[in-house]
Design a protein around this motif. Sequence first.
Motif, PDB file in Angstrom:
ATOM      1  N   VAL A 142       0.833  -1.203   0.000  1.00  0.00           N
ATOM      2  CA  VAL A 142       0.000   0.000   0.000  1.00  0.00           C
ATOM      3  C   VAL A 142       0.868   1.254   0.000  1.00  0.00           C
ATOM      4  O   VAL A 142       0.565   2.234  -0.686  1.00  0.00           O
ATOM      5  CB  VAL A 142      -0.951  -0.011   1.215  1.00  0.00           C
ATOM      6  CG1 VAL A 142      -1.704   1.315   1.321  1.00  0.00           C
ATOM      7  CG2 VAL A 142      -1.933  -1.163   1.115  1.00  0.00           C
ATOM      8  N   TYR A 143       1.972   1.225   0.749  1.00  0.00           N
ATOM      9  CA  TYR A 143       2.849   2.395   0.826  1.00  0.00           C
ATOM     10  C   TYR A 143       3.473   2.712  -0.530  1.00  0.00           C
ATOM     11  O   TYR A 143       3.788   3.867  -0.829  1.00  0.00           O
ATOM     12  CB  TYR A 143       3.957   2.152   1.848  1.00  0.00           C
ATOM     13  CG  TYR A 143       4.818   3.362   2.115  1.00  0.00           C
ATOM     14  CD1 TYR A 143       4.405   4.331   3.028  1.00  0.00           C
ATOM     15  CD2 TYR A 143       6.021   3.550   1.448  1.00  0.00           C
ATOM     16  CE1 TYR A 143       5.178   5.453   3.262  1.00  0.00           C
ATOM     17  CE2 TYR A 143       6.798   4.673   1.683  1.00  0.00           C
ATOM     18  CZ  TYR A 143       6.372   5.614   2.589  1.00  0.00           C
ATOM     19  OH  TYR A 143       7.136   6.728   2.820  1.00  0.00           O
ATOM     20  N   ALA A 144       3.653   1.691  -1.365  1.00  0.00           N
ATOM     21  CA  ALA A 144       4.295   1.891  -2.668  1.00  0.00           C
ATOM     22  C   ALA A 144       3.387   2.581  -3.678  1.00  0.00           C
ATOM     23  O   ALA A 144       3.855   3.045  -4.723  1.00  0.00           O
ATOM     24  CB  ALA A 144       4.754   0.549  -3.233  1.00  0.00           C
ATOM     25  N   LEU A 191      -4.840   8.500   4.639  1.00  0.00           N
ATOM     26  CA  LEU A 191      -4.490   7.514   5.662  1.00  0.00           C
ATOM     27  C   LEU A 191      -3.572   6.428   5.128  1.00  0.00           C
ATOM     28  O   LEU A 191      -2.815   5.818   5.899  1.00  0.00           O
ATOM     29  CB  LEU A 191      -5.782   6.899   6.203  1.00  0.00           C
ATOM     30  CG  LEU A 191      -5.695   5.961   7.391  1.00  0.00           C
ATOM     31  CD1 LEU A 191      -5.183   6.683   8.626  1.00  0.00           C
ATOM     32  CD2 LEU A 191      -7.067   5.343   7.679  1.00  0.00           C
ATOM     33  N   SER A 192      -3.618   6.166   3.834  1.00  0.00           N
ATOM     34  CA  SER A 192      -2.993   4.970   3.273  1.00  0.00           C
ATOM     35  C   SER A 192      -1.496   4.876   3.577  1.00  0.00           C
ATOM     36  O   SER A 192      -1.035   3.881   4.168  1.00  0.00           O
ATOM     37  CB  SER A 192      -3.231   4.925   1.756  1.00  0.00           C
ATOM     38  OG  SER A 192      -2.666   6.071   1.123  1.00  0.00           O
ATOM     39  N   ARG A 193      -0.728   5.855   3.220  1.00  0.00           N
ATOM     40  CA  ARG A 193       0.726   5.765   3.414  1.00  0.00           C
ATOM     41  C   ARG A 193       1.153   5.993   4.866  1.00  0.00           C
ATOM     42  O   ARG A 193       2.002   5.261   5.379  1.00  0.00           O
ATOM     43  CB  ARG A 193       1.441   6.735   2.473  1.00  0.00           C
ATOM     44  CG  ARG A 193       1.150   6.475   1.001  1.00  0.00           C
ATOM     45  CD  ARG A 193       2.033   7.276   0.090  1.00  0.00           C
ATOM     46  NE  ARG A 193       3.360   6.695  -0.029  1.00  0.00           N
ATOM     47  CZ  ARG A 193       4.351   7.231  -0.734  1.00  0.00           C
ATOM     48  NH1 ARG A 193       4.169   8.389  -1.339  1.00  0.00           N
ATOM     49  NH2 ARG A 193       5.516   6.642  -0.810  1.00  0.00           N
ATOM     50  N   PRO A 194       0.605   7.001   5.578  1.00  0.00           N
ATOM     51  CA  PRO A 194       1.027   7.176   6.972  1.00  0.00           C
ATOM     52  C   PRO A 194       0.775   5.975   7.860  1.00  0.00           C
ATOM     53  O   PRO A 194       1.595   5.647   8.715  1.00  0.00           O
ATOM     54  CB  PRO A 194       0.210   8.394   7.436  1.00  0.00           C
ATOM     55  CG  PRO A 194      -0.079   9.151   6.199  1.00  0.00           C
ATOM     56  CD  PRO A 194      -0.260   8.108   5.134  1.00  0.00           C
ATOM     57  N   VAL A 195      -0.352   5.290   7.681  1.00  0.00           N
ATOM     58  CA  VAL A 195      -0.628   4.144   8.551  1.00  0.00           C
ATOM     59  C   VAL A 195       0.356   3.014   8.282  1.00  0.00           C
ATOM     60  O   VAL A 195       0.762   2.290   9.204  1.00  0.00           O
ATOM     61  CB  VAL A 195      -2.091   3.664   8.372  1.00  0.00           C
ATOM     62  CG1 VAL A 195      -2.284   2.908   7.072  1.00  0.00           C
ATOM     63  CG2 VAL A 195      -2.517   2.803   9.554  1.00  0.00           C
ATOM     64  N   CYS A 196       0.788   2.895   7.043  1.00  0.00           N
ATOM     65  CA  CYS A 196       1.768   1.854   6.709  1.00  0.00           C
ATOM     66  C   CYS A 196       3.135   2.173   7.319  1.00  0.00           C
ATOM     67  O   CYS A 196       3.768   1.307   7.932  1.00  0.00           O
ATOM     68  CB  CYS A 196       1.893   1.718   5.194  1.00  0.00           C
ATOM     69  SG  CYS A 196       0.398   1.163   4.365  1.00  0.00           S
TER      70      CYS A 196
END
Length: 317
Positions: A142-144, A191-196
């Motif tokens: 997800v972070y990518a 939310l996607s990248r920070p939570v990862c």
Amino acid sequence: MRGLRSFVARRLLLGIAQTAAVVLLIFALTEALPGDAAVALAGDQPDSGRIEAIRKAMHLDRPAPERLVDWVTGLLHGDLGTSLTSGRPVSSYLTGGFGPTLLLATLTVALLVPLGFGLGILAARHAGGLIDRLVSSVTLAVYAVPEFALGVLLVTVLALRLGWLPPTAVGYGTDLPAHPAALVLPVLVLLSRPVCSLARLVRAGMIEALASPYVAQARRYGISGARVHLTHALPGALAPAAQHLARTIDWLLCGVIVVEALYAIPGLGTVLLNAVAERDVPVVQGLAVLFGVLTVVLNLGADLVAHRLAPRAGVAA
């Protein structure tokens, strides 16, 4: 206590110096911007007389050091200046755009903290196992994905094909709390990248803390596994996580330009884009000062929290 006071004093002095440096850098960079605001305001076919009149009205004919002194003096008195295009105070642009950006940031952080810490702790407690590998693989994947690409994908699937959510916030203005469905897609993207990244950071911190001497000493005292994880290992992981969380909040508050532009949300990011397009230098400077001060304050707070959470010698049974 004396060491804490000394640390706080040093960080406050550093924060003041950083703020002063940010202000000087902002003025220097806006001075170096290509183009001329007076030419932009004079219209499509400006004449030299009108351009000179506009430059004089905006005090652009004065030397840069004089304008810097006037600007800094205004900042110290809470005056951010006046918009070149509308004549409104710059502060009105900031207050108008701060609400939607703050709402998005608050909702994102409210979900980020439990999800990021929960996933990180879960992965650390099962380090090397199936759950750890699953959490690590999903968060890495997800972070990518860039925010813009994820935003377009969510709009295509959830809004256009399935019709579950509105694709943008067009028509809602700043009254976003009354239309929560319009906030779902932007918050998911934010939310996607920070939570990862937070989950992976907490996992690494927890694993490192569990292998540390003070946790080993706590186990020798006969402290139970759950108490070791939450009372002794978790604070060691919280110190770097607090600093990362501060940077994330700073990023969320300081104009999430891509997300706000994609979903037509009238926040600080949109205000900044419009000001740059219109060559409205005072608004750009005001936003940059706000972003810079927020960055300094948030990182100062994060450093104090990290200093407080740093493991100390000795373990209380």
